[in-house]
Design a protein around this motif. Structure first.
Motif, PDB file in Angstrom:
ATOM      1  N   GLY A 208      -6.702  -6.767  -5.165  1.00 45.55           N
ATOM      2  CA  GLY A 208      -5.776  -6.539  -4.059  1.00 45.55           C
ATOM      3  C   GLY A 208      -5.837  -5.136  -3.480  1.00 45.55           C
ATOM      4  N   LEU A 211      -5.262  -4.688   0.182  1.00 47.94           N
ATOM      5  CA  LEU A 211      -3.944  -5.087   0.659  1.00 47.94           C
ATOM      6  C   LEU A 211      -2.871  -4.098   0.226  1.00 47.94           C
ATOM      7  N   GLN A 212      -3.189  -3.205  -0.677  1.00 43.01           N
ATOM      8  CA  GLN A 212      -2.166  -2.378  -1.315  1.00 43.01           C
ATOM      9  C   GLN A 212      -2.389  -0.884  -1.132  1.00 43.01           C
ATOM     10  N   GLN A 290      -4.044  -4.338  12.162  1.00 42.16           N
ATOM     11  CA  GLN A 290      -3.290  -4.915  11.059  1.00 42.16           C
ATOM     12  C   GLN A 290      -1.969  -4.189  10.896  1.00 42.16           C
ATOM     13  N   ARG A 292       0.834  -3.579   7.644  1.00 39.89           N
ATOM     14  CA  ARG A 292       0.833  -3.663   6.189  1.00 39.89           C
ATOM     15  C   ARG A 292       2.206  -3.319   5.646  1.00 39.89           C
ATOM     16  N   THR A 294       4.023  -2.692   1.661  1.00 38.84           N
ATOM     17  CA  THR A 294       3.821  -2.626   0.217  1.00 38.84           C
ATOM     18  C   THR A 294       5.140  -2.278  -0.459  1.00 38.84           C
ATOM     19  N   ARG A 316       1.072  -6.739   1.481  1.00 39.98           N
ATOM     20  CA  ARG A 316       0.844  -7.801   2.472  1.00 39.98           C
ATOM     21  C   ARG A 316       0.188  -7.206   3.712  1.00 39.98           C
ATOM     22  N   VAL A 317      -0.889  -7.850   4.148  1.00 38.39           N
ATOM     23  CA  VAL A 317      -1.552  -7.502   5.399  1.00 38.39           C
ATOM     24  C   VAL A 317      -1.337  -8.627   6.401  1.00 38.39           C
ATOM     25  N   ASN A 327      -1.452 -11.859   1.002  1.00 38.80           N
ATOM     26  CA  ASN A 327      -0.600 -11.217   0.011  1.00 38.80           C
ATOM     27  C   ASN A 327      -1.384 -10.911  -1.253  1.00 38.80           C
TER      28      ASN A 327
END
Length: 428
Positions: A208, A211-212, A290, A292, A294, A316-317, A327
């Motif tokens: 992840g 995404l994080q 995007q 995002r 977190t 989450r993107v 996610n």
């Protein structure tokens, strides 16, 4: 396997030599705090300082060499993993000898009524990773020869951070923060996995990561905010584009992305954060932007003969062009017990939509990765910690991926890990 692992150690001896050059500061190590020549105590601008401006628990153990010279507090820390990496299944790519590594230098001095801290984070992974990157099943993100990188983790840039942080007390309870640099980390996400104590024994990046905490290397960042006792509020303007394949360069672009983060440190053992941001054109192969979000909680607790660190992270993107949401959920924990022994785990559930970049459609697949491992320190003193470790990773995935990845792929690593020692008071 033994021959490949031995070759890995010889190949990366140059990286080890770089860290040996820093060992001259070992006799002044005091685990995060020093006395200067006038008897004054100096420490980082915040006892919760992590990566960038992110906070981690103040109780995390120190692994650094420190030196005081002319009012400057000089610090060096880092880690080298020399790995034998075997990823399972048809897309595992075979066994690889590799080295995951990073080194950080820090220089701190008083400036006016505040404190200024310079940081440089360097990595030799562009030389010590196999092509096209470190094999890692289901990992995605960035490119290799203009194609999406799949089932590999990209090597980190030579200049992972070149930054400055200034903290100015405005009153007994409020301080102003100013941070930035040509390569720096915006206020978006938790402490990056490279610096999280809960991930300290895990060589590979989380699935992840993108995404994080993938913005930990951004080429152009300005952050400002306020610390109000145990709460910090901050905002960043930054270049949201991911680094390209030239790992040795700094690729400037407009600071057209933004983020905001609220952090809290209710006690020495706890920190938490929530952050949001918008990244303009972050992906080289995707034209859209995007957003995002977190959230994370980090816990650290010193033990009589070790330490226990745990992190929970969600990211989450939202891909604005397609409306897709991805996610990533992570729990990782490292227990250091009986001084020399470590047990660790990383458990993830992550949405992946880039596993087949040449396909006409890109549905998201929910992937689970479950890693368990351990390390034993063979050398442990104030200068060095040298450990031998191994880990094993199992996966869960939709049945539609069985043809590409096999029914039950299993991956493992065997590695040597080297980093600076801990403060004297933590050793027997």
């Amino acid at each position: 396997m033994v021959r490949a692992f031995s070759y890995s150690l010889v190949k990366y001896s140059g990286v080890v030599a770089l860290f040996l050059c820093l060992a001259s500061a070992q006799d002044t190590s005091m685990g995060g705090m020093q006395m200067d020549e006038h008897g004054a105590v100096m420490q980082l601008p915040s006892s919760h300082a992590g990566s960038g401006t992110a906070w981690e628990p103040a109780s995390v153990p120190e692994h650094s060499w420190m030196l005081m010279r002319g009012g400057w507090e000089l610090m060096a820390h880092g880690v080298i993993f020399a790995d034998y990496n075997q990823q399972g299944g048809p897309r595992g790519g075979g066994a690889k000898a590799e080295s995951v590594n990073v080194g950080m230098l820090m220089e701190q001095h008083s400036l006016g009524h505040g404190t200024i801290l310079f940081r440089q984070m360097l990595s030799a992974e562009s030389l010590t990773s196999p092509h096209p990157g470190f094999p890692e099943l289901f990992q995605t993100g960035e490119t290799y020869h203009g194609q999406g990188l799949v089932d590999h983790q990209h090597p980190h840039n030579v200049f992972g951070e070149l930054s400055a942080l200034y903290l100015l007390p405005l009153s007994a309870k409020i301080s102003w923060e100013l941070y930035g640099g040509p390569s720096a980390e915006p206020a978006l996400g938790p402490v990056t996995y490279i610096h999280r104590t809960s991930a300290s024994e895990l060589p590979l990046a989380p699935l992840g990561h993108h995404l994080q905490d993938s913005t930990h290397t951004s080429f152009g960042v300005v952050t400002t905010g306020f610390v109000i006792e145990r709460v910090k509020l901050e905002a960043s303007a930054f270049n949201g584009r991911e680094p390209n394949e030239e790992r040795w360069s700094i690729q400037f672009a407009p600071l057209d992305s933004w983020s905001g983060r609220a952090s809290v440190a209710p006690a020495r053992d706890w920190t938490a954060q929530y952050s949001v941001g918008r990244l303009e054109h972050p992906e080289a192969l995707e034209p859209g932007s995007q957003s995002r979000q977190t959230a994370s909680v980090e816990y650290d607790h010193p033990l009589a003969a070790g330490n226990w660190a745990t992190s929970l992270v969600w990211g989450r993107v939202h891909k604005i062009a397609t409306g897709a949401n991805l996610n990533g959920y992570l729990m990782e924990s490292t227990l250091n017990f009986l001084q020399r022994d470590y047990a660790f785990t990383r458990l993830e559930l992550v949405d992946k939509d880039e596993l087949f970049p040449q396909a006409a459609l890109h549905p998201a697949y929910r992937i689970g990765a479950y890693t368990f491992g351990g390390v034993r320190d063979l050398v442990q003193n104030r200068a060095w910690l040298l450990g031998l470790g191994a880990d094993l990773t199992f996966y869960s995935k939709p049945a539609v991926l069985d043809a590409a990845y096999g029914n039950h792929p299993v991956s493992f690593q065997i590695f040597l890990r080297m980093r600076p020692g801990r403060a004297k008071e933590h050793l027997q």
